[in-house]
Write an enzyme that holds these catalytic residues in place. Structure first.
Site, PDB file in Angstrom:
ATOM      1  N   ASP A  12       0.819  -1.220   0.000  1.00  0.00           N
ATOM      2  CA  ASP A  12       0.000   0.000   0.000  1.00  0.00           C
ATOM      3  C   ASP A  12       0.855   1.274   0.000  1.00  0.00           C
ATOM      4  O   ASP A  12       0.649   2.184   0.834  1.00  0.00           O
ATOM      5  CB  ASP A  12      -0.909   0.034   1.251  1.00  0.00           C
ATOM      6  CG  ASP A  12      -1.637  -1.283   1.506  1.00  0.00           C
ATOM      7  OD1 ASP A  12      -2.084  -1.897   0.534  1.00  0.00           O
ATOM      8  OD2 ASP A  12      -1.757  -1.679   2.683  1.00  0.00           O
ATOM      9  N   GLU A 228     -11.381  -0.220  -2.956  1.00  0.00           N
ATOM     10  CA  GLU A 228     -10.523   0.356  -1.897  1.00  0.00           C
ATOM     11  C   GLU A 228      -9.344   1.064  -2.567  1.00  0.00           C
ATOM     12  O   GLU A 228      -9.305   1.228  -3.770  1.00  0.00           O
ATOM     13  CB  GLU A 228     -10.039  -0.745  -0.940  1.00  0.00           C
ATOM     14  CG  GLU A 228      -9.183  -1.819  -1.604  1.00  0.00           C
ATOM     15  CD  GLU A 228      -8.828  -2.973  -0.669  1.00  0.00           C
ATOM     16  OE1 GLU A 228      -9.294  -3.010   0.483  1.00  0.00           O
ATOM     17  OE2 GLU A 228      -8.092  -3.868  -1.117  1.00  0.00           O
TER      18      GLU A 228
HETATM   19  O1  FUB Z   1      -3.025  -3.599   3.712  1.00  0.00           O
HETATM   20  C1  FUB Z   1      -4.305  -3.860   4.226  1.00  0.00           C
HETATM   21  C2  FUB Z   1      -5.355  -3.608   3.196  1.00  0.00           C
HETATM   22  O2  FUB Z   1      -5.104  -4.408   2.049  1.00  0.00           O
HETATM   23  C3  FUB Z   1      -5.348  -2.191   2.666  1.00  0.00           C
HETATM   24  O3  FUB Z   1      -5.925  -1.265   3.534  1.00  0.00           O
HETATM   25  C4  FUB Z   1      -6.072  -2.418   1.384  1.00  0.00           C
HETATM   26  O4  FUB Z   1      -6.008  -1.360   0.494  1.00  0.00           O
HETATM   27  C5  FUB Z   1      -5.410  -3.671   0.874  1.00  0.00           C
HETATM   28  O5  FUB Z   1      -4.217  -3.404   0.195  1.00  0.00           O
END
Ligand code: FUB
Length: 327
Positions: A12, A228
């Site tokens: 991320d 997301e």
């Molecule tokens: O790293 C945890 C979660 O996985 C992140 O918040 C999302 O975007 C995904 O990459």
């Protein structure tokens, strides 16, 4: 392409240029014995490191500035320090991070530091009115800062269909709206106050429109709907909102004329990589544009042990993002 960071697992990546260098604010993945599930419980991160580099071509070397914030230092957090981002304003650096509070509900916190590499001191409470995951900051040319956020399934965005203040626990887990006529849930945005530590107004839902109809993207359109990994950047006066499609594993973008949208879907930036999640940032450095992202090559495909990578991206004459340099 080789990972940029190999001393620990990282994911991320939110990249920013501060003081002439590229600073990377990633999640810090770690091994756990938690059972894998579609709620993402195995993503059980407990601290953040900051990285920096002077060079992206060739890439690195990358400096690991060490732990800048950890769960034990944040009074409101129970677990799961997920994808962070950072911003600079008026001599201070701000680290934004999502985590579960003591009731297991994701909120977004802020921590403040004097240097891009931290350390960061967290505010004792999460940002008032914040929820869900994946905060991404954007400071516009006029100095106004915005916070974008949201994530489906384990990220709990679908629990707020009744309004910003109404958490519906019945929607927890790998669930989202579906079926004929259902529109995809939009990512969220709020202006930040001048001190960067609160929302300046009620959180708004943003619209991502299908170019062929001008209507909201359908909930069942999993190749294009927001899941997301929000990110905002500006190119040639246009606002580019980019995101992950989650269970179809694409990074996509949509373009608008305002930081609030509406945005019209523009295409894909990255095809699926090894591993379930895909998450990124886009930044200009020395006149070239770079996509930071992650995959699971270094861990041979373990979904929650990811590594940050970087590649150059380009724009064609119409402002579309392309991955090969146009002629
Ligand atoms: O790293 C945890 C979660 O996985 C992140 O918040 C999302 O975007 C995904 O990459």
């Amino acid at each position: 392409m080789a990972p940029l960071i190999t001393n620990i697992y990282t994911a991320d990546p939110s990249a920013h240029v501060f003081e002439g260098k590229v600073y990377i604010y990633p999640s810090h993945d770690r091994e756990t014995d938690i059972q894998f599930n579609d709620n993402g419980d195995q993503y059980d991160m407990a601290d953040y490191h900051v990285f920096s580099t002077d060079s992206l071509d060739p890439a690195g070397p990358v400096v690991d500035h060490g732990v800048v914030l950890k769960t034990e230092d944040i009074p409101w957090v129970s677990k799961q320090l997920w994808a962070p981002d950072a911003a600079y304003k008026d001599g201070k650096y701000y680290l934004y991070f999502p985590a579960r509070d003591k009731d297991g509900i994701f909120r977004i916190g802020v921590a403040v530091g004097d240097r891009p590499e931290g350390p960061f001191t967290p505010d004792p409470e999460p940002i008032k009115g914040s929820y869900s995951i994946d905060p991404a900051t954007f400071v516009d040319d006029d100095g106004q800062a915005y916070l974008y956020f949201g994530g489906l399934w384990g990220g709990q965005l679908q629990c707020y269909q009744g309004g910003n203040d109404v958490f519906d626990a019945a929607w927890q887990g790998p669930k989202e709206p579906s079926g004929q006529g259902a529109c995809a849930l939009g990512p969220r945005v709020a202006k930040l106050t001048d001190d960067m530590r609160q929302f300046a107004h009620e959180v708004r839902e943003m619209a991502i429109l299908a170019p062929e109809t001008g209507e909201l993207i359908a909930a069942d359109d999993h190749d294009r709907r927001f899941f997301e990994a929000a990110w905002m950047h500006k190119y040639n006066g246009k606002y580019y909102f980019s995101y992950s499609t989650g269970d179809t594993h694409y990074l996509c973008y949509a373009v608008g004329d305002s930081p609030y949208g509406p945005f019209t879907y523009g295409g894909r930036i990255l095809e699926p990589v090894l591993g379930w999640t895909t998450h990124h940032s886009i930044v200009e450095f020395n006149g070239r544009w770079w996509l930071f992202h992650h995959d699971c090559e270094l861990s041979n495909g373990v979904d929650h042990l990811r590594s940050v990578k970087v590649k150059e991206i380009f724009y064609d004459k119409d402002g579309k993002i392309v991955t090969e340099k146009p002629e």
